[in-house]
Design a protein around this motif. Structure first.
Motif, PDB file in Angstrom:
ATOM      1  N   ARG A 166       0.843  -1.205   0.000  1.00  0.00           N
ATOM      2  CA  ARG A 166       0.000   0.000   0.000  1.00  0.00           C
ATOM      3  C   ARG A 166       0.870   1.244   0.000  1.00  0.00           C
ATOM      4  N   ILE A 167       0.393   2.236  -0.768  1.00  0.00           N
ATOM      5  CA  ILE A 167       1.068   3.536  -0.819  1.00  0.00           C
ATOM      6  C   ILE A 167       0.011   4.601  -0.584  1.00  0.00           C
ATOM      7  N   ASP A 168       0.232   5.446   0.398  1.00  0.00           N
ATOM      8  CA  ASP A 168      -0.699   6.534   0.720  1.00  0.00           C
ATOM      9  C   ASP A 168      -0.543   7.638  -0.324  1.00  0.00           C
ATOM     10  N   VAL A 169      -1.666   8.076  -0.903  1.00  0.00           N
ATOM     11  CA  VAL A 169      -1.619   9.164  -1.890  1.00  0.00           C
ATOM     12  C   VAL A 169      -2.317  10.417  -1.372  1.00  0.00           C
ATOM     13  N   GLU A 170      -2.475  10.500  -0.051  1.00  0.00           N
ATOM     14  CA  GLU A 170      -2.902  11.728   0.621  1.00  0.00           C
ATOM     15  C   GLU A 170      -4.234  12.294   0.129  1.00  0.00           C
ATOM     16  N   GLY A 171      -5.213  11.441  -0.109  1.00  0.00           N
ATOM     17  CA  GLY A 171      -6.529  11.931  -0.534  1.00  0.00           C
ATOM     18  C   GLY A 171      -6.489  12.600  -1.893  1.00  0.00           C
ATOM     19  N   LEU A 172      -5.789  12.004  -2.841  1.00  0.00           N
ATOM     20  CA  LEU A 172      -5.700  12.527  -4.201  1.00  0.00           C
ATOM     21  C   LEU A 172      -7.108  12.647  -4.777  1.00  0.00           C
ATOM     22  N   THR A 173      -7.484  13.844  -5.229  1.00  0.00           N
ATOM     23  CA  THR A 173      -8.858  14.124  -5.637  1.00  0.00           C
ATOM     24  C   THR A 173      -8.922  14.568  -7.093  1.00  0.00           C
ATOM     25  N   PHE A 174      -9.936  14.050  -7.793  1.00  0.00           N
ATOM     26  CA  PHE A 174     -10.220  14.443  -9.169  1.00  0.00           C
ATOM     27  C   PHE A 174     -11.597  15.082  -9.188  1.00  0.00           C
ATOM     28  N   GLN A 175     -11.693  16.299  -9.763  1.00  0.00           N
ATOM     29  CA  GLN A 175     -12.948  17.056  -9.831  1.00  0.00           C
ATOM     30  C   GLN A 175     -13.068  17.724 -11.188  1.00  0.00           C
ATOM     31  N   GLY A 176     -14.256  18.221 -11.458  1.00  0.00           N
ATOM     32  CA  GLY A 176     -14.491  19.017 -12.669  1.00  0.00           C
ATOM     33  C   GLY A 176     -14.146  18.256 -13.933  1.00  0.00           C
ATOM     34  N   ALA A 177     -13.442  18.924 -14.845  1.00  0.00           N
ATOM     35  CA  ALA A 177     -13.085  18.330 -16.141  1.00  0.00           C
ATOM     36  C   ALA A 177     -12.198  17.105 -15.980  1.00  0.00           C
ATOM     37  N   GLU A 178     -11.446  17.020 -14.869  1.00  0.00           N
ATOM     38  CA  GLU A 178     -10.570  15.868 -14.620  1.00  0.00           C
ATOM     39  C   GLU A 178     -11.360  14.570 -14.540  1.00  0.00           C
ATOM     40  N   LEU A 179     -12.630  14.658 -14.144  1.00  0.00           N
ATOM     41  CA  LEU A 179     -13.444  13.455 -13.981  1.00  0.00           C
ATOM     42  C   LEU A 179     -13.619  12.689 -15.286  1.00  0.00           C
ATOM     43  N   ASP A 180     -13.570  13.387 -16.416  1.00  0.00           N
ATOM     44  CA  ASP A 180     -13.780  12.744 -17.710  1.00  0.00           C
ATOM     45  C   ASP A 180     -12.490  12.533 -18.496  1.00  0.00           C
ATOM     46  N   GLN A 181     -11.350  12.793 -17.872  1.00  0.00           N
ATOM     47  CA  GLN A 181     -10.049  12.606 -18.515  1.00  0.00           C
ATOM     48  C   GLN A 181      -9.468  11.250 -18.135  1.00  0.00           C
ATOM     49  N   THR A 182      -8.614  10.705 -18.974  1.00  0.00           N
ATOM     50  CA  THR A 182      -7.936   9.454 -18.662  1.00  0.00           C
ATOM     51  C   THR A 182      -6.793   9.734 -17.687  1.00  0.00           C
ATOM     52  N   VAL A 183      -6.810   8.996 -16.572  1.00  0.00           N
ATOM     53  CA  VAL A 183      -5.746   9.075 -15.576  1.00  0.00           C
ATOM     54  C   VAL A 183      -4.859   7.853 -15.773  1.00  0.00           C
ATOM     55  N   VAL A 184      -3.567   8.083 -15.947  1.00  0.00           N
ATOM     56  CA  VAL A 184      -2.599   7.000 -16.099  1.00  0.00           C
ATOM     57  C   VAL A 184      -1.752   6.951 -14.838  1.00  0.00           C
ATOM     58  N   ILE A 185      -1.611   5.749 -14.296  1.00  0.00           N
ATOM     59  CA  ILE A 185      -0.754   5.526 -13.138  1.00  0.00           C
ATOM     60  C   ILE A 185       0.404   4.658 -13.604  1.00  0.00           C
ATOM     61  N   ARG A 186       1.609   5.211 -13.535  1.00  0.00           N
ATOM     62  CA  ARG A 186       2.815   4.459 -13.877  1.00  0.00           C
ATOM     63  C   ARG A 186       3.530   4.109 -12.582  1.00  0.00           C
ATOM     64  N   ILE A 187       3.853   2.840 -12.433  1.00  0.00           N
ATOM     65  CA  ILE A 187       4.574   2.374 -11.252  1.00  0.00           C
ATOM     66  C   ILE A 187       6.051   2.274 -11.618  1.00  0.00           C
ATOM     67  N   PHE A 188       6.883   2.878 -10.780  1.00  0.00           N
ATOM     68  CA  PHE A 188       8.323   2.883 -10.990  1.00  0.00           C
ATOM     69  C   PHE A 188       9.042   2.248  -9.815  1.00  0.00           C
ATOM     70  N   ASP A 189      10.244   1.752 -10.097  1.00  0.00           N
ATOM     71  CA  ASP A 189      11.183   1.311  -9.080  1.00  0.00           C
ATOM     72  C   ASP A 189      12.263   2.384  -9.028  1.00  0.00           C
ATOM     73  N   GLU A 190      12.359   3.077  -7.891  1.00  0.00           N
ATOM     74  CA  GLU A 190      13.333   4.159  -7.749  1.00  0.00           C
ATOM     75  C   GLU A 190      14.740   3.577  -7.652  1.00  0.00           C
ATOM     76  N   ASP A 191      15.658   4.175  -8.409  1.00  0.00           N
ATOM     77  CA  ASP A 191      17.067   3.784  -8.385  1.00  0.00           C
ATOM     78  C   ASP A 191      17.911   4.998  -8.056  1.00  0.00           C
ATOM     79  N   ASP A 192      18.829   4.840  -7.124  1.00  0.00           N
ATOM     80  CA  ASP A 192      19.693   5.954  -6.741  1.00  0.00           C
ATOM     81  C   ASP A 192      20.767   6.249  -7.776  1.00  0.00           C
ATOM     82  N   ASP A 193      21.250   5.208  -8.455  1.00  0.00           N
ATOM     83  CA  ASP A 193      22.414   5.379  -9.327  1.00  0.00           C
ATOM     84  C   ASP A 193      22.096   5.387 -10.818  1.00  0.00           C
ATOM     85  N   SER A 194      20.810   5.393 -11.188  1.00  0.00           N
ATOM     86  CA  SER A 194      20.439   5.414 -12.603  1.00  0.00           C
ATOM     87  C   SER A 194      19.002   5.921 -12.740  1.00  0.00           C
ATOM     88  N   LEU A 195      18.519   5.879 -13.961  1.00  0.00           N
ATOM     89  CA  LEU A 195      17.128   6.262 -14.187  1.00  0.00           C
ATOM     90  C   LEU A 195      16.208   5.253 -13.501  1.00  0.00           C
TER      91      LEU A 195
END
Length: 150
Positions: A84-113
């Motif tokens: 689980r990752i807390d996203v602090e009550g991330l809210t979508f309202q107005g025009a955002e409700l009808d837009q495509t939301v993309v969630i990309r999951i990353f693995d953070e690396d200190d020494d590279s991209l």
């Protein structure tokens, strides 16, 4: 008096016909609010950097709305699944409700991209009618569950 009754009848009919999205939410604004995401599964053959790192992946989520950057979650260090990752009550309202939301999951690396693990997408307004508390999203091997607060 009869005119007043007709007005009440028409108002009631309108509410029944169009629903009352946003009613009961303190501000009366239709919205979709995500409290947490839960990463349930990733590709079992997911490979990090060619030189690799020790330990479990350090996962985070990058949200975009209509291909524009929107929110980056905190990093879950040494993540084991489900995570689980807390996203602090991330809210979508107005025009955002009808837009495509993309969630990309990353693995953070200190020494590279940072390594992309996968991505999922959804349209917030499609969640409003059934108001699920948990909504799974799939993208290949990746499964991310939205934990919603109505």
């Amino acid at each position: 008096m009869p005119r007043h009754s007709s007005l009440i009848f028409l108002l009631t009919l309108a509410l029944l016909t169009w629903g009352c999205q946003g009613c009961g939410e303190g501000n009366g604004v239709p919205e979709v609010r995500i409290e947490q995401i839960e990463i349930m599964a990733i590709d079992p053959n997911y490979v990090e950097d060619p030189w690799g790192e020790e330990g479990m992946p350090d996962l985070y989520a990058d949200f975009s709305v209509a291909d524009e950057p929107y929110y980056i979650s905190p990093v879950a260090f040494e993540a084991s699944l489900p995570q689980r990752i807390d996203v602090e009550g991330l809210t979508f309202q107005g025009a955002e409700l009808d837009q495509t939301v993309v969630i990309r999951i990353f693995d953070e690396d200190d020494d590279s991209l940072d390594d992309i693990v996968g991505e999922v997408s959804f349209v917030p307004s499609e969640l409003m009618f059934s108001e699920p508390v948990r909504h799974p999203l799939y993208g290949g091997y990746l499964q991310v569950d939205l934990l919603l607060n109505w």
